[in-house]
Enzyme design. Structure first.
Site, PDB file in Angstrom:
ATOM      1  N   LYS A  96       4.106  11.070  15.750  1.00  0.00           N
ATOM      2  CA  LYS A  96       3.634   9.744  15.334  1.00  0.00           C
ATOM      3  C   LYS A  96       3.457   8.811  16.533  1.00  0.00           C
ATOM      4  O   LYS A  96       2.897   7.727  16.393  1.00  0.00           O
ATOM      5  CB  LYS A  96       4.634   9.090  14.376  1.00  0.00           C
ATOM      6  CG  LYS A  96       5.010   9.919  13.161  1.00  0.00           C
ATOM      7  CD  LYS A  96       3.925   9.962  12.120  1.00  0.00           C
ATOM      8  CE  LYS A  96       4.476  10.576  10.827  1.00  0.00           C
ATOM      9  NZ  LYS A  96       3.464  10.667   9.774  1.00  0.00           N
ATOM     10  N   ASP A 144      14.507   4.319   9.016  1.00  0.00           N
ATOM     11  CA  ASP A 144      13.432   5.292   9.205  1.00  0.00           C
ATOM     12  C   ASP A 144      12.346   4.646  10.063  1.00  0.00           C
ATOM     13  O   ASP A 144      11.620   3.764   9.603  1.00  0.00           O
ATOM     14  CB  ASP A 144      12.884   5.706   7.837  1.00  0.00           C
ATOM     15  CG  ASP A 144      11.655   6.600   7.919  1.00  0.00           C
ATOM     16  OD1 ASP A 144      11.170   6.871   9.036  1.00  0.00           O
ATOM     17  OD2 ASP A 144      11.153   7.006   6.849  1.00  0.00           O
ATOM     18  N   HIS A 157       9.230   6.841   1.859  1.00  0.00           N
ATOM     19  CA  HIS A 157       8.598   8.164   1.941  1.00  0.00           C
ATOM     20  C   HIS A 157       9.506   9.162   1.223  1.00  0.00           C
ATOM     21  O   HIS A 157      10.724   8.985   1.150  1.00  0.00           O
ATOM     22  CB  HIS A 157       8.449   8.534   3.420  1.00  0.00           C
ATOM     23  CG  HIS A 157       7.662   9.775   3.704  1.00  0.00           C
ATOM     24  ND1 HIS A 157       8.175  11.043   3.536  1.00  0.00           N
ATOM     25  CD2 HIS A 157       6.392   9.954   4.178  1.00  0.00           C
ATOM     26  CE1 HIS A 157       7.267  11.945   3.896  1.00  0.00           C
ATOM     27  NE2 HIS A 157       6.174  11.309   4.282  1.00  0.00           N
ATOM     28  N   GLN A 183       7.096   5.206  11.236  1.00  0.00           N
ATOM     29  CA  GLN A 183       5.860   4.436  11.318  1.00  0.00           C
ATOM     30  C   GLN A 183       5.983   3.197  12.205  1.00  0.00           C
ATOM     31  O   GLN A 183       5.016   2.448  12.347  1.00  0.00           O
ATOM     32  CB  GLN A 183       5.424   4.012   9.914  1.00  0.00           C
ATOM     33  CG  GLN A 183       5.068   5.156   8.989  1.00  0.00           C
ATOM     34  CD  GLN A 183       3.830   5.919   9.435  1.00  0.00           C
ATOM     35  OE1 GLN A 183       2.957   5.381  10.097  1.00  0.00           O
ATOM     36  NE2 GLN A 183       3.755   7.182   9.062  1.00  0.00           N
ATOM     37  N   CYS A 207       2.928  11.147   0.271  1.00  0.00           N
ATOM     38  CA  CYS A 207       4.370  11.423   0.120  1.00  0.00           C
ATOM     39  C   CYS A 207       5.141  10.139  -0.169  1.00  0.00           C
ATOM     40  O   CYS A 207       6.248   9.927   0.349  1.00  0.00           O
ATOM     41  CB  CYS A 207       4.928  12.122   1.354  1.00  0.00           C
ATOM     42  SG  CYS A 207       4.242  13.760   1.645  1.00  0.00           S
TER      43      CYS A 207
END
Length: 589
Positions: free
Chosen positions: A408, A382, A305, A385, A546
């Site tokens: 999220k 990260d 991202h 997600q 993104c």
């Protein structure tokens, strides 16, 4: 059997027993025999779910009458009623009370090689109520009562006076579940927890398939935030009054919930930030600015991202280090062989995504982290997600930093967290200055708190941190393992149907994926597809997400991106696919 009462009504305990057996049974099978077999079965692991067949669970006594055709011109009007698509789309069972593989035992939603007998089904309760079947059971009460009495309940731990489907306060160790589980995953109840899912858009019921951008919020989270403002609102830490104590307890309690959710070693390893983007910037501007210099290298993946690219580019311009990129193959999987070639003595950091927001690829995080540490590099993972789709254990994965966003994972916007190893955090310089993060200030010198305080300058987002804690409570109560299994089965179902839309190209076909189904459709711009779906009340994301570098790797500038959560159903996927077939039919004419 208990005798009938004088009023000729069945004994309520007998009705309880029958109803509890019925609703614990495999979806679509009201027989008591099936309930007993289900209760005696071994625990069902994900690998076993695909081995079930209709023969394993018995045949239903209730016949479902499907319409002979489905009006593809108005794909939502008959949803979620049982239907067949009018020759355009494979048979669907949305609304029938049956899982896909029970209706179509030869179906293979994972596109495995021919000859593989595995057939996937949604492994929990059906997405539709059992009104027809229950009525059938009630009509047959008298005939059941003429048969020999069975044990009071085949489910140990069942409360003796509770109807399973009306009372879920008593967990029951149901065989076939995972440990001490709550009642099985009930999609109707889950959907009912999210008020916005009752919304209508363009006269249609909302179908929310934009979960990779943001998830919807259960009423429990909404109510918790309201409760904070109504009964606890105060600044935290620095007051002697009652509301300050309440607010501090709620805020620090939320920090402990995040710690337990990630299995961090201490609440001191959890820093509240606005979200993943701010978390990565914190690491870049604190640890990165302090430790990266000219001649150093950091490694990112091609899947990243923009939030895990731009902060490092800004810092590289300032410090003079080099960014290197792990390539991916044509399915969107990280090339571990090429990654190994990038690692060297100059590598100081590896920063990569756990799950791609654009493709859904699940990266081999454990291997990447282990290889980085062997080379002497730190790791930032990260998790924006991943946290809502799979269990994350930072002590097992062992990244040095882990970041995620509350919105999220069914929590509020404007809140997220950074996990960092406590010793490492305490060696890092603050990235913002102000109140709350200091021990002592003079005009000549400032002494800072240890983590997490040194990274939380000023008044934090207290109410939304409390809301994030409530969201974590909610998903933990359902169980991340159940969520993961349900979403995985739904992803296989959706991917199977999308592959059959003429002219549709899936972007990102890694075998290990989370709930993202990006695609492009021949003859239409992505915005045109998104607008057509919106007319039917279906929300998807269109654009570059993104993540321009990875989309350009596949020769596209943007995609249509439906993305799933555990409140989605086969009916939602059917509605999506119906619109796509309608668009293709219109283009052919």
């Amino acid at each position: 059997m208990n005798d009938l009462h004088q009023d000729n009504l069945p004994d309520v305990r007998e009705l309880e027993r029958l109803a509890n057996q019925y609703f614990k049974a495999t979806p679509g099978d009201p027989s008591v025999e099936s309930a007993q077999r289900f209760a005696q079965a071994n625990p069902v692991a994900e690998s076993q779910v695909s081995d079930f067949s209709p023969a394993d669970v018995g045949a239903s006594n209730t016949q479902i009458n499907h319409p002979e055709s489905f009006d593809i011109k108005d794909p939502q009007t008959s949803l979620p009623d049982p239907h067949f698509y009018n020759g355009e789309i494979p048979k669907s069972v949305a609304g029938s009370g049956r899982s896909p593989s029970l209706q179509n035992p030869s179906g293979n939603y994972s596109a495995e090689p021919a000859g593989n007998k595995s057939s996937h089904r949604l492994p929990f309760q059906s997405e539709q109520p059992f009104e027809q079947e229950l009525n059938q059971v009630l009509r047959q009460i008298n005939s059941f009562m003429a048969t020999p009495q069975l044990p009071v309940s085949p489910f140990p731990g069942m409360h003796p006076t509770s109807f399973y489907f009306l009372n879920d306060n008593t967990p029951s160790p149901v065989p076939g579940g995972i440990g001490m589980v709550r009642p099985p995953f009930d999609i109707n109840r889950v959907k009912g927890d999210f008020p916005i899912l009752k919304e209508r858009v363009n006269g249609k019921s909302l179908v929310w398939l934009d979960n990779a951008a943001t998830t919807q919020k259960p009423k429990l989270v909404i109510d918790r935030i309201s409760e904070f403002y109504e009964h606890e609102n105060s600044n935290i830490h620095r007051a002697a009054h009652e509301l300050a104590a309440r607010a501090t307890d709620a805020f620090e309690g939320a920090r402990k919930k995040v710690q337990r959710f990630l299995n961090a070693g201490s609440p001191n390893e959890i820093i509240f930030v606005r979200g993943t983007t701010e978390g990565i910037n914190l690491v870049a501007q604190s640890w990165g600015d302090q430790n990266l210099n000219a001649g150093d290298e950091i490694i990112l993946s091609h899947l990243e991202h923009h939030a895990n690219i731009v902060p490092w580019q800004l810092l590289a311009e300032k410090k003079g280090f080099k960014i290197r990129v792990i390539p991916v193959d044509d399915d969107g999987q990280i090339r571990l062989d090429e990654y190994g070639k990038l690692l060297n003595s100059k590598t100081k950091l590896v920063s990569f995504t756990h799950v791609s927001n654009a493709l859904g690829t699940v990266t081999p995080a454990q291997t990447i982290i282990n290889m980085a540490h062997t080379a002497g590099a730190k790791v930032l993972l990260d998790g924006a997600q991943s946290v809502s789709h799979m269990r994350v254990d930072v002590q097992q994965l062992n990244p040095d930093f882990f970041v995620f966003s509350g919105h999220k994972i069914f929590g509020p916007t404007g809140i997220g967290a950074v996990y960092g190893k406590e010793e490492l955090l305490n060696q890092m310089q603050p990235w913002q200055g102000g109140g709350n993060m200091i021990k002592d200030v003079t005009f000549e010198h400032t002494e800072f708190h240890k983590a997490p305080g040194r990274f939380e300058a000023g008044t934090g987002n207290i109410a939304d941190a409390v809301g994030l804690g409530a969201a974590i409570d909610y998903v933990s109560r359902i169980g991340m393992e159940l969520i993961n299994q349900y979403e995985h089965a739904l992803l296989l179902y959706g991917t199977h149907l999308l592959r059959q839309v003429p002219g549709l190209r899936l972007i990102g076909t890694a075998p290990d994926k989370a709930s993202v189904m990006s695609f492009v459709l021949d003859g239409y711009t992505n915005d045109e597809v998104g607008q057509a779906l919106n007319k039917e009340g279906i929300a998807v994301r269109t654009g570059h997400h993104c993540a321009q570098p990875i989309l350009r790797r596949f020769g596209v500038e943007s995609t249509v991106r439906p993305s799933l959560a555990f409140y989605n159903t086969c009916a939602d996927v059917d509605a999506l696919v119906a619109v796509l077939h309608k668009l293709r039919s219109a283009k052919r004419r």
